[in-house]
Design a protein around this motif. Structure first.
Motif, PDB file in Angstrom:
ATOM      1  N   LEU A   5       0.850  -1.190   0.000  1.00 29.66           N
ATOM      2  CA  LEU A   5       0.000   0.000   0.000  1.00 29.66           C
ATOM      3  C   LEU A   5       0.883   1.236   0.000  1.00 29.66           C
ATOM      4  O   LEU A   5       1.890   1.297   0.721  1.00 29.66           O
ATOM      5  N   TRP A   6       0.505   2.232  -0.808  1.00 25.05           N
ATOM      6  CA  TRP A   6       1.199   3.518  -0.795  1.00 25.05           C
ATOM      7  C   TRP A   6       0.310   4.564  -0.134  1.00 25.05           C
ATOM      8  O   TRP A   6      -0.837   4.780  -0.537  1.00 25.05           O
ATOM      9  N   VAL A   7       0.842   5.225   0.898  1.00 24.88           N
ATOM     10  CA  VAL A   7       0.163   6.321   1.604  1.00 24.88           C
ATOM     11  C   VAL A   7       1.175   7.449   1.744  1.00 24.88           C
ATOM     12  O   VAL A   7       2.278   7.238   2.272  1.00 24.88           O
ATOM     13  N   ASP A   8       0.821   8.644   1.304  1.00 21.24           N
ATOM     14  CA  ASP A   8       1.803   9.726   1.272  1.00 21.24           C
ATOM     15  C   ASP A   8       2.412  10.029   2.636  1.00 21.24           C
ATOM     16  O   ASP A   8       3.621  10.238   2.762  1.00 21.24           O
ATOM     17  N   ALA A   9       1.605  10.041   3.694  1.00 21.22           N
ATOM     18  CA  ALA A   9       2.098  10.417   5.022  1.00 21.22           C
ATOM     19  C   ALA A   9       3.178   9.473   5.534  1.00 21.22           C
ATOM     20  O   ALA A   9       4.069   9.883   6.296  1.00 21.22           O
ATOM     21  N   LEU A  10       3.130   8.212   5.112  1.00 20.66           N
ATOM     22  CA  LEU A  10       4.083   7.220   5.601  1.00 20.66           C
ATOM     23  C   LEU A  10       5.156   6.859   4.580  1.00 20.66           C
ATOM     24  O   LEU A  10       6.246   6.433   4.958  1.00 20.66           O
ATOM     25  N   CYS A  11       4.860   7.019   3.308  1.00 22.87           N
ATOM     26  CA  CYS A  11       5.809   6.612   2.261  1.00 22.87           C
ATOM     27  C   CYS A  11       6.676   7.753   1.764  1.00 22.87           C
ATOM     28  O   CYS A  11       7.557   7.544   0.926  1.00 22.87           O
ATOM     29  N   ILE A  12       6.430   8.951   2.245  1.00 20.31           N
ATOM     30  CA  ILE A  12       7.284  10.106   1.965  1.00 20.31           C
ATOM     31  C   ILE A  12       7.830  10.600   3.307  1.00 20.31           C
ATOM     32  O   ILE A  12       7.074  10.729   4.280  1.00 20.31           O
TER      33      ILE A  12
END
Length: 498
Positions: A140-147
Motif C-alpha cells: 500500500l502507498w500512503v503519502d504520510a508514511l511513504c514520503i
C-alpha cells in the motif's frame, strides 16, 4: 405539506432486478460480502478488460507499506525500493483534515522500516490496510508514511512523480466519505440514501483520481468502482458501454477538473493550461478527441458555454494584459469558472466549421498556446450592451438592446454573463458597446436560446465577451414566448472567433 417518497429496489437474483436497476443500500461496507464484491470488481478488470491498462512493471515509488497478516493481526513495515524489483500495490487517496498523528520522518524512518504499529494508525489508514489486504494485495502507498515528511529533498522528488504513483497502482482506494484521516471509511452507513445513481464525491484529490487506472471509491452512501471499461456500485447494477464511459470521463470528470483548477490560486496565472496539461495528456487516449486550449472538440459547442463563477468572486477582474489563450477558452480569464451550467439548455444550432490552436512548443499541444481560432456558422444578431453607473457589482451585469435600424428594443428577460471587466463598457462616458449575439443552443420548444456575446474587430474577426441566455427563466418565456424564434429568423453567417 410533505409527501412521502417511495423507492423500489430488487435484490440480486430477484427476477424484478432485470427491470429495477437498484438494490438495497449496502450499510456495512466492511462485511465479508462487501469485500468479496469489490475484490471481484478488481479481478474481473485485471482478467478480462482489454481497454484497461495492466499494472506497470518496473516503476516503483521510493517506498511502500508491506502488509503481512497472521491470525487476524497485521504486521506492517516500510519496504524501500530495490533495484530491479517491483511490487503490485494499492494507493490511497484521502483527506488529511489537519496534521497527521502518524508520519514518517527522519527520526522514525529507520524504525518504520522494521515495524509500523497497526494500532497507531489513524482510522482511515487502518481501513486502507484492511481493504488492501482484502483485495489480495500486499503493498500500500500512503503519502504520510511513504514520503519522509521533514526531508524536503525526499518530498520534492516524490511529489514530482506523484501522478505516476497513482497511474502505476493496481487500484486507487478513495476515502471520499472521510473528511479527515481520523474518520475512517469502512464504518456502517445510514440506511437513508440519496436518489443519485452516480455519486463520485471528488474535489481536493481530483488529480490523484484522474491519474488512477482503477478507482475504488468509498462514498457516504455507496461504494463505487470505475475503470476504463466499467462503472458500477454496490447498489446500482447499471453499467456503461465503451461510448457512454468515454462521455462520462470526458464530460463530467473533465468539467470537474477544469472547475477545480480554476478555483485554485496559481502563482502565475499563465500556468492554467500548463497545470491541467498532464490530466489532458493522460485522458486523450480515452477521449480520442482533439484538445483545443482546455476544451475538447467533440462536445462543442457545449464546451464554449463556460461562465465566470459569480458565487466564488466579489467582483470581476480586468482582462489579463498578456495573452493567455483564445477568448473562447476558459483559460483566457483569471477567475474561477463553471463549465456545466448550460449543459441541459438545448440542442446545438451552430456548425463548427474549423477549430485549431497553435501551441507555444511542438509537440506540446496540451500546454500554453500562441493563438487559436474557431470558425462557426450560425445565427448572429447585432445588439448594444449598456451598463450605466457601473459599480462592479456582480449582480448588475448590464442591459442588452436589440439594434433595429433607427431604434433599439430592450431584451427584458435576458441574462448576461460577462467574462471580465470590460473597460470600454464600464469606464467610458457612454457605458455601452456594440456586440453580436451568436446562438449556440435552442431548447426543444424553441422558447429559449443560449449563446455567446461577441465583439467584432476591424479585421472582421470576433472575440468573446461572455454568455447570454434569453429568456433566462420560465417567467420570461411566458411573457415573451416568441423571443427565441426572433434570433433564429436571422440569416446564418460565418464567424471567426479568436
Amino acid at each position: 405539506m410533505a409527501f412521502p417518497c417511495l423507492e423500489a429496489y430488487a435484490d440480486t437474483g430477484n427476477p424484478a432486478s432485470h427491470w429495477i436497476g437498484k438494490g438495497p443500500n449496502n450499510i456495512i461496507p466492511s462485511s465479508n460480502e462487501s469485500f468479496h464484491m469489490v475484490h471481484g470488481w478488481l479481478q474481473t478488470c485485471l482478467d478480462s478488460h482489454e481497454l484497461c491498462v495492466k499494472p506497470e512493471i518496473g516503476f516503483m515509488p521510493a517506498r511502500l507499506i508491506k502488509i503481512l497478516e497472521n491470525g487476524g493481526q497485521f504486521a506492517l513495515r516500510l519496504q524501500e525500493k530495490e533495484s530491479g524489483i517491483s511490487h503490485q500495490y494499492a494507493a490511497l487517496s484521502y483527506c488529511w483534515g489537519g496534521e497527521q498523528s502518524l508520519q514518517t520522518t527522519t527520526h522514525n524512518h529507520a524504525r518504520h522500516q522494521i515495524e509500523i504499529d497497526f494500532d497507531d494508525l489513524p482510522p482511515t489508514l487502518r481501513d486502507a490496510v484492511l481493504t488492501t489486504h482484502k483485495l489480495g494485495l500486499q503493498y500500500l502507498w500512503v503519502d504520510a508514511l511513504c514520503i519522509i515528511q521533514d526531508d524536503e529533498r525526499d518530498k520534492s522528488s516524490e511529489i514530482d512523480i506523484m501522478s505516476h504513483v497513482y497511474t502505476s497502482a493496481v487500484v486507487t482506494i478513495a476515502a471520499s466519505r472521510a473528511k479527515s484521516v481520523q474518520e475512517g471509511f469502512l464504518q456502517d452507513r445510514s440506511p437513508h440514501i440519496r436518489n443519485n445513481p452516480i455519486e463520485f464525491e471528488m474535489g481536493w484529490a481530483f488529480q490523484e483520481r484522474l491519474s488512477s487506472t482503477r478507482l475504488l471509491e468509498y462514498g457516504t452512501f455507496r461504494t463505487h468502482w470505475l475503470c476504463r471499461t466499467r462503472c458500477t456500485s454496490d447498489r446500482y447494477s447499471h453499467s456503461y458501454d465503451d461510448y457512454q464511459l468515454k462521455l462520462l470521463w470526458r464530460d463530467r470528470f473533465w468539467s470537474h477538473s477544469v472547475d477545480t483548477f480554476t478555483h485554485k490560486q496559481l502563482t502565475f496565472q499563465s500556468d492554467r493550461l500548463a497545470a491541467i496539461a498532464g490530466v489532458a495528456r493522460r485522458y486523450q487516449p480515452i477521449f480520442k478527441d482533439d484538445y483545443l486550449a482546455g476544451i475538447w472538440k467533440s462536445p462543442l459547442p457545449y464546451g464554449l458555454l463556460w461562465i465566470v463563477d459569480t458565487f466564488a468572486i466579489t467582483s470581476f477582474e480586468k482582462r489579463p494584459e498578456h495573452y493567455l489563450a483564445p477568448s473562447w477558452s476558459w483559460a483566457a480569464v483569471i477567475q474561477p469558472v463553471s463549465t456545466r451550467v448550460f449543459d441541459s439548455s438545448g440542442s446545438p444550432v451552430v456548425q463548427i466549421l474549423d477549430a485549431k490552436v497553435d501551441s507555444n512548443s511542438t509537440p506540446a499541444k496540451y500546454g500554453a498556446v500562441r493563438e487559436g481560432q474557431l470558425k462557426l456558422r450560425g445565427f448572429l444578431t447585432n445588439a448594444t450592451w449598456t451598463c450605466s453607473n457601473y459599480t462592479n457589482d456582480i449582480y448588475s451585469l448590464g442591459t442588452m438592446y436589440a439594434d433595429q435600424g433607427s431604434h433599439s428594443t430592450k431584451y427584458r428577460e435576458m441574462a448576461t454573463h460577462p467574462d471580465a471587466l470590460e473597460t470600454d463598457l464600464w469606464d467610458t462616458d457612454t457605458h455601452s458597446i456594440s456586440v453580436y449575439l451568436l446562438v449556440l443552443l435552442v431548447d426543444a420548444k424553441v422558447e429559449r436560446v443560449t449563446g455567446l456575446i461577441l465583439r467584432k474587430h476591424e479585421d472582421g474577426v470576433y472575440s468573446r465577451l461572455g454568455v447570454f441566455q434569453s429568456p433566462c427563466n420560465d417567467h420570461g418565456v411566458k411573457n415573451n414566448p416568441n423571443e427565441a424564434r426572433k434570433f433564429l429568423q436571422r440569416q446564418e453567417q460565418i464567424v471567426t472567433i479568436k
